[in-house]
Every structure is written in structure tokens, then in C-alpha cells.
Write a protein that holds these residues in place. Structure first.
Motif, PDB file in Angstrom:
ATOM      1  N   LYS B 185     -39.926  28.701  -8.435  1.00 10.07           N
ATOM      2  CA  LYS B 185     -39.488  28.910  -9.821  1.00 10.07           C
ATOM      3  C   LYS B 185     -40.095  27.851 -10.748  1.00 10.07           C
ATOM      4  O   LYS B 185     -40.593  28.174 -11.838  1.00 10.07           O
ATOM      5  CB  LYS B 185     -37.949  28.852  -9.867  1.00 10.07           C
ATOM      6  N   ALA B 186     -40.062  26.604 -10.300  1.00  7.95           N
ATOM      7  CA  ALA B 186     -40.557  25.513 -11.142  1.00  7.95           C
ATOM      8  C   ALA B 186     -42.044  25.676 -11.443  1.00  7.95           C
ATOM      9  O   ALA B 186     -42.533  25.209 -12.473  1.00  7.95           O
ATOM     10  CB  ALA B 186     -40.316  24.165 -10.451  1.00  7.95           C
ATOM     11  N   ARG B 187     -42.771  26.350 -10.543  1.00 14.82           N
ATOM     12  CA  ARG B 187     -44.217  26.543 -10.721  1.00 14.82           C
ATOM     13  C   ARG B 187     -44.551  27.897 -11.339  1.00 14.82           C
ATOM     14  O   ARG B 187     -45.711  28.300 -11.397  1.00 14.82           O
ATOM     15  CB  ARG B 187     -44.922  26.383  -9.365  1.00 14.82           C
ATOM     16  N   GLY B 188     -43.533  28.608 -11.791  1.00 14.82           N
ATOM     17  CA  GLY B 188     -43.778  29.844 -12.523  1.00 14.82           C
ATOM     18  C   GLY B 188     -44.062  31.062 -11.663  1.00 14.82           C
ATOM     19  O   GLY B 188     -44.548  32.075 -12.163  1.00 14.82           O
ATOM     20  N   HIS B 189     -43.766  30.987 -10.366  1.00 11.01           N
ATOM     21  CA  HIS B 189     -44.002  32.149  -9.511  1.00 11.01           C
ATOM     22  C   HIS B 189     -42.862  33.160  -9.607  1.00 11.01           C
ATOM     23  O   HIS B 189     -41.743  32.814  -9.973  1.00 11.01           O
ATOM     24  CB  HIS B 189     -44.195  31.708  -8.057  1.00 11.01           C
ATOM     25  N   GLY B 190     -43.187  34.397  -9.267  1.00 13.18           N
ATOM     26  CA  GLY B 190     -42.170  35.433  -9.258  1.00 13.18           C
ATOM     27  C   GLY B 190     -42.820  36.800  -9.276  1.00 13.18           C
ATOM     28  O   GLY B 190     -44.025  36.910  -9.487  1.00 13.18           O
ATOM     29  N   PRO B 191     -42.087  37.898  -9.081  1.00 11.99           N
ATOM     30  CA  PRO B 191     -40.671  37.857  -8.731  1.00 11.99           C
ATOM     31  C   PRO B 191     -40.435  37.253  -7.352  1.00 11.99           C
ATOM     32  O   PRO B 191     -41.268  37.373  -6.469  1.00 11.99           O
ATOM     33  CB  PRO B 191     -40.264  39.333  -8.763  1.00 11.99           C
ATOM     34  N   ILE B 192     -39.263  36.623  -7.201  1.00 14.70           N
ATOM     35  CA  ILE B 192     -38.859  36.013  -5.944  1.00 14.70           C
ATOM     36  C   ILE B 192     -37.726  36.846  -5.360  1.00 14.70           C
ATOM     37  O   ILE B 192     -36.691  37.018  -6.004  1.00 14.70           O
ATOM     38  CB  ILE B 192     -38.365  34.568  -6.154  1.00 14.70           C
ATOM     39  N   VAL B 193     -37.952  37.389  -4.171  1.00 14.86           N
ATOM     40  CA  VAL B 193     -36.902  38.120  -3.469  1.00 14.86           C
ATOM     41  C   VAL B 193     -36.419  37.246  -2.325  1.00 14.86           C
ATOM     42  O   VAL B 193     -37.232  36.784  -1.515  1.00 14.86           O
ATOM     43  CB  VAL B 193     -37.422  39.473  -2.930  1.00 14.86           C
ATOM     44  N   ALA B 194     -35.130  36.986  -2.258  1.00 16.09           N
ATOM     45  CA  ALA B 194     -34.568  36.102  -1.237  1.00 16.09           C
ATOM     46  C   ALA B 194     -33.596  36.873  -0.365  1.00 16.09           C
ATOM     47  O   ALA B 194     -32.828  37.699  -0.860  1.00 16.09           O
ATOM     48  CB  ALA B 194     -33.869  34.914  -1.889  1.00 16.09           C
ATOM     49  N   ALA B 195     -33.638  36.601   0.937  1.00 19.06           N
ATOM     50  CA  ALA B 195     -32.788  37.321   1.882  1.00 19.06           C
ATOM     51  C   ALA B 195     -31.927  36.364   2.686  1.00 19.06           C
ATOM     52  O   ALA B 195     -32.415  35.336   3.173  1.00 19.06           O
ATOM     53  CB  ALA B 195     -33.656  38.149   2.827  1.00 19.06           C
ATOM     54  N   ASP B 196     -30.659  36.695   2.797  1.00 18.45           N
ATOM     55  CA  ASP B 196     -29.753  35.937   3.660  1.00 18.45           C
ATOM     56  C   ASP B 196     -28.565  36.830   4.001  1.00 18.45           C
ATOM     57  O   ASP B 196     -28.136  37.642   3.180  1.00 18.45           O
ATOM     58  CB  ASP B 196     -29.277  34.647   2.976  1.00 18.45           C
ATOM     59  N   PHE B 197     -28.036  36.660   5.209  1.00 20.57           N
ATOM     60  CA  PHE B 197     -26.867  37.443   5.611  1.00 20.57           C
ATOM     61  C   PHE B 197     -25.609  36.999   4.866  1.00 20.57           C
ATOM     62  O   PHE B 197     -24.650  37.742   4.756  1.00 20.57           O
ATOM     63  CB  PHE B 197     -26.639  37.306   7.128  1.00 20.57           C
ATOM     64  N   SER B 198     -25.622  35.767   4.354  1.00 24.78           N
ATOM     65  CA  SER B 198     -24.423  35.207   3.732  1.00 24.78           C
ATOM     66  C   SER B 198     -24.388  35.477   2.227  1.00 24.78           C
ATOM     67  O   SER B 198     -25.344  35.167   1.498  1.00 24.78           O
ATOM     68  CB  SER B 198     -24.383  33.695   3.994  1.00 24.78           C
ATOM     69  N   ALA B 199     -23.274  36.024   1.775  1.00 24.26           N
ATOM     70  CA  ALA B 199     -23.116  36.333   0.347  1.00 24.26           C
ATOM     71  C   ALA B 199     -23.118  35.059  -0.491  1.00 24.26           C
ATOM     72  O   ALA B 199     -23.702  35.011  -1.577  1.00 24.26           O
ATOM     73  CB  ALA B 199     -21.822  37.116   0.126  1.00 24.26           C
ATOM     74  N   LEU B 330     -21.051  23.324   9.162  1.00 17.57           N
ATOM     75  CA  LEU B 330     -22.415  23.780   8.862  1.00 17.57           C
ATOM     76  C   LEU B 330     -22.898  24.820   9.868  1.00 17.57           C
ATOM     77  O   LEU B 330     -23.844  25.562   9.594  1.00 17.57           O
ATOM     78  CB  LEU B 330     -23.382  22.583   8.831  1.00 17.57           C
ATOM     79  N   ARG B 331     -22.236  24.887  11.008  1.00 15.20           N
ATOM     80  CA  ARG B 331     -22.627  25.914  11.978  1.00 15.20           C
ATOM     81  C   ARG B 331     -22.090  27.292  11.592  1.00 15.20           C
ATOM     82  O   ARG B 331     -22.548  28.298  12.118  1.00 15.20           O
ATOM     83  CB  ARG B 331     -22.164  25.536  13.389  1.00 15.20           C
ATOM     84  N   LYS B 332     -21.106  27.319  10.688  1.00 15.91           N
ATOM     85  CA  LYS B 332     -20.653  28.608  10.144  1.00 15.91           C
ATOM     86  C   LYS B 332     -21.529  28.910   8.929  1.00 15.91           C
ATOM     87  O   LYS B 332     -21.504  28.152   7.958  1.00 15.91           O
ATOM     88  CB  LYS B 332     -19.197  28.526   9.694  1.00 15.91           C
ATOM     89  N   PRO B 333     -22.259  30.000   8.960  1.00 14.42           N
ATOM     90  CA  PRO B 333     -23.271  30.194   7.901  1.00 14.42           C
ATOM     91  C   PRO B 333     -22.700  30.349   6.499  1.00 14.42           C
ATOM     92  O   PRO B 333     -23.370  30.067   5.523  1.00 14.42           O
ATOM     93  CB  PRO B 333     -23.982  31.473   8.351  1.00 14.42           C
ATOM     94  N   ASP B 334     -21.479  30.762   6.385  1.00 13.98           N
ATOM     95  CA  ASP B 334     -20.964  31.065   5.057  1.00 13.98           C
ATOM     96  C   ASP B 334     -20.213  29.914   4.407  1.00 13.98           C
ATOM     97  O   ASP B 334     -19.898  29.956   3.218  1.00 13.98           O
ATOM     98  CB  ASP B 334     -20.031  32.290   5.138  1.00 13.98           C
ATOM     99  N   ALA B 335     -19.914  28.859   5.175  1.00 16.25           N
ATOM    100  CA  ALA B 335     -18.967  27.865   4.681  1.00 16.25           C
ATOM    101  C   ALA B 335     -19.594  26.852   3.713  1.00 16.25           C
ATOM    102  O   ALA B 335     -19.032  26.572   2.656  1.00 16.25           O
ATOM    103  CB  ALA B 335     -18.341  27.128   5.868  1.00 16.25           C
ATOM    104  N   GLN B 336     -20.746  26.325   4.063  1.00 11.91           N
ATOM    105  CA  GLN B 336     -21.324  25.226   3.301  1.00 11.91           C
ATOM    106  C   GLN B 336     -22.824  25.422   3.126  1.00 11.91           C
ATOM    107  O   GLN B 336     -23.437  26.190   3.865  1.00 11.91           O
ATOM    108  CB  GLN B 336     -21.109  23.897   4.053  1.00 11.91           C
ATOM    109  N   VAL B 337     -23.407  24.696   2.165  1.00 14.16           N
ATOM    110  CA  VAL B 337     -24.863  24.657   2.075  1.00 14.16           C
ATOM    111  C   VAL B 337     -25.320  23.251   2.461  1.00 14.16           C
ATOM    112  O   VAL B 337     -25.819  23.017   3.540  1.00 14.16           O
ATOM    113  CB  VAL B 337     -25.370  25.071   0.683  1.00 14.16           C
TER     114      VAL B 337
END
Lengths: 348, 348
Positions: B185-199, B330-337
Motif C-alpha cells: 500500500k505504501a508503495r502504491g500497489h494494488g488492487p491487493i487481495v488478501a486471504a485468511d481463514f480468520s475473520a 497466539l496458537r489460536k488463529p483468531d485470538a491475537q495478531v
């Protein structure tokens, strides 16, 4: 028409229906056809269900192992007849080569690696008219058939995108490795260090331009290159020309930090590697398959003009009756390099 | 000095010997230290013999699992004292960040990933004087500690060598994926599509600049990008930011022909893939690890000047007593970043 049919892991020489050219297609008589390592792989992987999943659409996906395939995608041929909607650019009898791809009305396919387009292991083939290139006068049928394997090397070196003369390590000196060595040499790259377990293939590598050959059991090719470069190393480029499980990981372990690995050898089985080693070395792995029309045409002309001794690759010629035996010989690493089939030759 | 020691797969908060700065080294007091996914991996791979072989010399090779390691390579700190042969560039009390590498008389090592250089999971560390960068006034300790993880993203995007604004797919929206998104984003790229199982991680990805987020169970990120680009696709660039076995192969299967895959996620286990799929698509796989001094310094200043909301990455802060619990969360994917440790904070 006589052809060698691959079916359920076996090769049989038999009478097959005459191929008929569709719209935009040409019927040709096979003059010479090389046996490719991919054919050897494919014979035994045809009946592996995972192959279809691995290759995905567009390449090989149209190989149904229950129907039988006539292999052969490294060929020279002569024009026999034209299908409808053709420009008849070459008169019958003209000798031609062609990239082994047809974009047909049914979606097309790979000549010699699909059910729809029997390859050069048969007396007749159907090709796409726009793909034909006339063989320059004076170039022999068997040397012309080597356009395809040498175009593979030209493309692999092109994929490396080397901006200035570069040193290179070539792992494996079968036909793929030799074509890479020849392409590196033709473009002025070096020193070239080539590695193969077979003494006869190592001497073939020297003939095609390797500056140093090593037996991997006795020496590490990357260490050998480092000694040759004596303190002035550029970016390391490694061509993986073996295509067997485990080889890529051995390259990942041995290659210096920041190396570019061009994978040219086609490994049809799943492979295992250690991503963390590749990560900590910041390696780059670039896969190379086939060639462009330009690379194919340039390769034919390099052979015709004597810049590339294609004939030197060929260690044996057989008729259709000799194909099964040729496959057996090619499985012994030291016996042969390239065997060429002459389908019109009735004596094996 | 108090520190959390990793030994045989367990974390224990205990008194450890005070680290002493050698020649060219500086003693610092840890202000904040992030917990990195690599630490989570390393805790359980420290005692795998294969790790030493996988990493080779120079990185992590100096981690002896029988001695114990104080993790922590994402830190901010304040200068306490200097070892011999130092220039004393910063007066004691100066707040600093540093790349976590020391080139010491014994060959040096990675701070927080070696036995020789305890990291930010302890109250005191030894750093290399030339590596120190002063934290600009007004930037908080925890945001400054995020320089390291965001420099990883900056470097990964640099490795892609994108010459013009490019679309990108980011697989995995943990701290690594988020730092890649922020750098794109900082370098002006896009569109950026991001995938993760965690909402929750997907919504974090949007916050850092993803134009579209997808749940891989519901949609293919590559197909989603193709729809967004609607017929004007450039070269596809995919950032693999998960680092678990099988993920690279899933990217190889889903990526379009000719795609560049930048592997940023550190997979410490052997992985399996189908080379033939990568070959027929002519994929390119470029591994990215760490960052340059320039990237590190640029990242600190981007954070300090408000161009990068580093604080948004941090979802929890703990004292040394809270580290073991933080690892579990941190081992629970949804709890923390990102969980940040404040070693001076006695209340967990």
C-alpha cells in the motif's frame, strides 16, 4: 499407418488409423523423431491418476491412459496433404519442423503428448499449418529433429535473463543439460561447470562447451565453480536438468546464497524440499518449460548454419520396431544420449 | 536479570546471568519486544535435529537446544552501558532500535535466535553498536518495536522488484502478511487481495490496506483478483505469508501461469510440492528473509512519521510472566495478531 502406441505402461508397434487433418491442419510424413526423457517419464506416469491433477489444463491433460498415446514431439517431417481452410504454404514433399502444439477446433493439444494428436513415433502426423517452418536446404532430417530439444535449452537460458556473461552450473548432462550447455556457450556465458554421474555424458558435456565437468560423487559442482572463479564470483546461476525427486533439494543445499535456480528437468512426481534453507539463502527458483516460436526458429537456423552441432547429440537411430528396446537402453544412464526413430526404416 | 528462557519446548521465566557487552557491543534495557511467529515455530523445532541441517551456517545454527535460548528479535530498548572499543554514539538512556544481528568476535549471531545473544524476552540485551538507530522523539516504545516485523514486509515487496504499480495476492494475514500489505500500500500497489481463514485477521488486512479480503474456504483469492482486474491483468504476484507445509503447493495450484510467488512465511518443516505443475505454469518462486539496513531504517521512519500505523498491529501487551500464556493465545488463529512483551512490567 504404423505407429508405436503407449498403453498402460507398454509400447507396442501396431497398425493405427490414418490421422486426418482438420481445418487449418496439415498431414505430414515423419522423417525423424527423437525419444525424449518426458516420453520415458510419461510411459509410466500415464496411468497415475495424480498426473492429471498435477499438470492441470492445457498440457497433457488430454492424455487418457485408457486410449493409448503415440509419443514423439521432437521431429522432422515432410508435407503430404492439407486439410480444409489451409493456405498450402508449402508444396507436398517440403521438409519441415514444427513446435509440437496444435490449437485445433476441439481445443487443440500437444502433438505426441495427447490422444488427439499422435506424434512422431508413427509414420504420419497432423500438425498445425501456421506452426510449420521449412528446413533449410542441406540440413539432415535427424539434425533438424533436434530443433525441439535444443530450443528447450535456448528457452531455459532465456528464462535466466542473464544481462551479462555469467558463470553457470548445469546439473545433469542428459539431452536437456547438454542443450542448456550449448545455449549458454552460444551466448558467450562461462565458465560452465557441468555435473553428471556418467562419464560418457560428462565427455559429451565437454563437447558441447562445458569448461569443467565434475562427477557429483567426487566433487561439488558449486565448489568447483567457486575455485574456477577464484574470488570474483558473479551471481550464481544453476540449471537443474535432471527432474527427479530430491535433486532440487540437493541444489538448494549446495547453491550459494542468492543463487538463481532454473528448473528445466521435468519431475513428474511430488517432490520434497526444505523451504527454510531456500528462505535463509534467499534463493530464487524459476521454472522453464518449452520455448517460444522465436526460440524454436532461431534454434533451427543455428543448427542449419553450423553454430550448433545437433548431430553430436544423437547416439543411435532405430526403426519403429526398435523403440521398446531404445527405451530400455535410455533407462541405463551410461548407454545412450539421444536415440532418434526413423519410422520409415523397417529394419530395427 | 529476569528473562523468559526457551528450553526443550518450554518457556520459563527465571533469573539469568547478566549479559555483558564485548568489544563493539552495547548493553541495553529492553523496553518492548514483539512475539514473532518464528519464535512460536522455533520453540518446538529447537530440539529437531533436522533444523540445524536445514538452516545451515549463519542463521540459527548457533542455537543449541540443550542450553536454552532467550527469544525476542522485535524490540525497542534504551542504552545502559558500553563495552570496550565502542564510540559511545548515544548517551545512556537514549531509546534505540536495532536489526537483531551481531557480528561479534566469536562469529556473531542472531539476537533472540541464538544462545550467545539473548533477545528481548529478557530485561537486558547486548547489541552491536553500529546497528543502533535512535528512535525519533515522540514515537512510542511499542510502535518502535514493530520496526522489525514491518521491515520484513518492506523487504518482501522489494524482493518482488515490481517496476510499476502491480496487483497482488497476499496469502495469510498474520503479522507477516499484514506487513506485506502495508508495504504494498505504501508503495502504491494494488488492487491487493488478501486471504485468511480468520475473520478478525481479514478485517485487520482491510485496515492495513487490502482492497478485498477473502476467506479461502469460500473463494479463491486468485479468482477474486481476476474478477477485480476484469480483463486487464498484469503479471500476478503472490506473497506466501503463512509458512506451513502444503501452503506453497496450494499457491502453485491456484496461481495463474507465469506468476511470481514471493515466499515470506518461514516454514521450518520439510514441505512437499508438485514440480511439474510449477514447470508447466513457468512459475517463479523467490524466497525473502529479513531486510537490509536501509529497509530497516526506512521502516522506522515511516512509522515515526505516521505513514505506517504500527500500533494497529498490537492486540495485547504482557509482562514476562505472561509470555507462556501469550504463546498459547497466539496458537489460536483468531485470538491475537501481535502480542508485545514489556519486560519491566511485573504484572502479567
Amino acid at each position: 499407418v504404423r505407429a508405436v502406441v503407449a498403453l498402460r505402461g507398454e509400447l507396442r508397434c501396431e497398425e493405427t488409423p490414418d490421422p486426418r487433418p482438420g481445418a487449418g491442419e496439415v498431414l505430414v510424413r515423419t522423417l525423424c523423431c527423437g525419444i525424449c526423457g518426458t516420453d520415458l517419464h510419461a510411459l509410466h506416469h500415464l496411468h497415475m491418476k495424480s498426473l492429471g491433477r498435477a499438470v492441470g489444463p492445457g498440457f497433457g491433460a488430454s492424455m487418457d491412459p485408457e486410449i493409448g498415446v503415440v509419443f514423439g514431439h521432437e521431429f522432422s517431417a515432410e508435407v503430404v496433404d492439407y486439410g480444409p481452410d489451409t493456405q498450402r504454404r508449402f508444396r507436398p514433399g517440403t521438409r519441415v519442423v514444427s513446435m509440437p502444439f496444435v490449437a485445433g477446433p476441439g481445443g487443440g493439444g500437444a502433438v505426441g503428448l495427447s490422444n488427439a494428436y499422435p506424434g512422431g513415433y508413427g509414420e504420419l502426423m497432423v500438425l498445425a499449418e501456421p506452426m510449420l517452418i521449412a528446413i533449410p536446404n542441406g540440413l539432415g532430417d535427424s539434425a533438424a529433429a533436434m530443433t525441439e530439444p535444443f530450443a528447450v535449452g535456448a528457452h531455459a537460458v532465456g528464462r535466466a535473463a542473464l544481462e551479462e556473461p555469467s558463470a553457470a552450473v548445469v546439473i545433469g548432462c542428459g539431452p536437456v543439460g547438454l542443450s542448456v550447455i550449448a545455449a549458454l556457450k552460444a551466448r558467450g556465458h562461462g565458465p560452465i561447470v557441468a555435473a553428471d554421474f556418467s562419464a560418457s555424458r560428462r565427455s559429451m558435456a565437454e563437447r558441447f562447451g562445458a569448461d569443467l565437468v565434475v562427477d557429483p560423487q567426487a566433487d561439488c559442482p558449486h565448489a568447483a565453480l567457486a575455485r574456477l572463479q577464484a574470488g570474483s564470483p558473479g551471481r550464481a546461476v544453476v540449471f537443474e536438468c535432471v527432474g527427479l525427486p530430491g535433486v532440487l533439494q540437493s541444489v538448494i543445499e549446495a547453491a550459494p546464497r542468492g543463487a538463481l535456480i532454473v528448473v528445466v528437468g521435468a519431475c513428474l512426481e511430488p517432490d520434497q524440499f526444505h523451504p527454510f534453507t531456500a528462505l535463509t539463502k534467499e534463493l530464487e527458483i524459476r521454472f522453464a518449460v518449452a520455448y517460444s516460436a522465436q526460440e524454436f526458429s532461431d534454434t533451427l537456423h543455428a543448427i542449419a548454419e553450423g553454430g550448433l552441432d545437433a548431430q553430436a547429440l544423437i547416439t543411435r537411430q532405430v526403426g519403429l520396431d526398435g523403440v521398446a528396446d531404445a527405451f530400455a537402453e535410455l533407462r541405463k544412464p551410461d548407454a545412450q544420449v539421444k536415440i532418434v526413430i526413423r519410422p520409415s526404416d523397417r529394419a530395427a
